[in-house]
Scaffold this active site. Structure first.
Site, PDB file in Angstrom:
ATOM      1  N   ILE A   1       0.864  -1.171   0.000  1.00 24.75           N
ATOM      2  CA  ILE A   1       0.000   0.000   0.000  1.00 24.75           C
ATOM      3  C   ILE A   1       0.905   1.228   0.000  1.00 24.75           C
ATOM      4  CG2 ILE A   1      -2.032  -1.049   1.057  1.00 24.75           C
ATOM      5  CD1 ILE A   1      -1.156  -0.122   3.752  1.00 24.75           C
ATOM      6  N   ASP A   2       0.373   2.352  -0.431  1.00 19.58           N
ATOM      7  CA  ASP A   2       1.183   3.545  -0.612  1.00 19.58           C
ATOM      8  C   ASP A   2       1.719   4.096   0.706  1.00 19.58           C
ATOM      9  OD1 ASP A   2       0.621   3.412  -3.331  1.00 19.58           O
ATOM     10  OD2 ASP A   2      -1.186   4.641  -3.119  1.00 19.58           O
ATOM     11  N   LYS A   3       2.756   4.896   0.605  1.00 16.88           N
ATOM     12  CA  LYS A   3       3.432   5.474   1.766  1.00 16.88           C
ATOM     13  C   LYS A   3       2.462   6.140   2.736  1.00 16.88           C
ATOM     14  CE  LYS A   3       6.671   9.182   2.987  1.00 16.88           C
ATOM     15  NZ  LYS A   3       7.529  10.269   2.458  1.00 16.88           N
TER      16      LYS A   3
END
Length: 309
Positions: A138-140
């Site tokens: 999942i994104d930062k």
């Protein structure tokens, strides 16, 4: 690790990279293109050098996947919010601002650094030396549930479930504007943006099918608290789809821009949380489901918006 596959009639004439990606769970087409380039794929004991080489009914295709190398990434004693753990995998609640695996500019402080310290030598090696244990990401600035695999067998099993779209993935987020429909479904192939290479986009060609279901949880004057259920898991899928219909995620400067209506003071990155992850356990074959609590920063925003209504 060497694996052999006999080509069945339904795959006759297929490109070899595409053939391998379809019958070998846990790896992408680009992965096999790398294997072909480095001489690790053969047909009838003859090394293959072109991704476009066709395979034919009855061919014996061999793939020699190199043993995982010792990771050059340094384990770091970073606290993990562990939702579940056993000998095969662990489920972690990733915090906002943490990168999942090392990349240019992010070689320390990643989730991989943390799980390497926690798991020591017990991590799958299929994704290579900089992504041990990582089967999805999942994104930062997205928080929430993430599966980390400890064994190659678990990695392959979970990867196959992801590929077959049988993993339950439910997110919550705050989008800009007021959604008119209480629920809906967004269909739109996602691929690389034609001019901005750091972005993905809904595209008419060279994209992958993507479907996002959404349901309104709460309306505010300028925003909508929304739940998302993914059928597919394309890069930035929810962010791209919501921006595409004119409701980017609050705080998403990549897909929503820096216009005032898309920002809140002190907010860093998109307001998106991976609430629920559900899958069949690779060993027990029982369905398991886990929830990561909505993060405090999002709860605080919701209280603020409710007070203004």
């Amino acid at each position: 690790m060497k694996q052999e596959f006999e080509v069945q009639e339904e795959f006759a004439g297929e490109r070899i990279d595409k053939f391998l990606a379809q019958i070998y769970t846990g790896q992408s087409r680009s992965f096999f293109q790398k294997m072909i380039k480095t001489g690790h794929v053969s047909v009838q004991n003859e090394a293959v050098s072109k991704n476009s080489t066709p395979v034919w009914y009855g061919d014996l295709v061999s793939v020699e996947i190199p043993e995982a190398q010792s990771a050059a990434i340094v384990p770091e004693d970073i606290p993990l919010d562990i939702l579940y753990e056993d000998s095969e995998l662990l489920i972690v609640n990733k915090p906002k601002g943490m990168v999942v695996h090392p990349s240019a500019g992010h070689y320390n402080g990643t989730l991989v650094n943390a799980v390497m310290y926690h798991c020591q030598d017990s991590l799958s090696g299929i994704n290579g030396e900089i992504r041990p244990g990582i089967v999805h990401r999942i994104d930062k600035d997205t928080t929430g549930s993430l599966i980390v695999c400890k064994t190659d067998e678990a990695h392959q099993d979970i990867a196959a479930q992801i590929k077959e779209h049988t993993v339950t993935r439910i997110y919550r987020g705050i989008v800009c504007g007021v959604l008119r429909e209480e629920e809906g479904t967004i269909h739109g192939d996602i691929g690389r943006h034609p001019t901005q290479r750091k972005k993905m986009a809904v595209v008419s060609k060279n994209g992958k099918p993507a479907t996002t279901h959404y349901r309104v949880l709460e309306h505010f004057s300028k925003y909508t608290y929304t739940e998302f259920r993914l059928e597919t898991g394309r890069t930035h899928q929810i962010r791209v789809h919501m921006s595409h219909i004119g409701h980017p995620l609050l705080g998403d400067t990549l897909y929503g821009g820096t216009a005032k209506q898309y920002m809140v003071n002190g907010l860093c990155g998109q307001t998106l949380h991976a609430l629920t992850i559900g899958f069949v356990h690779p060993k027990t074959k029982e369905y398991m489901e886990f929830q990561a609590p909505v993060p405090a920063y999002m709860e605080d925003l919701l209280k603020k918006f409710r007070a203004l209504c």
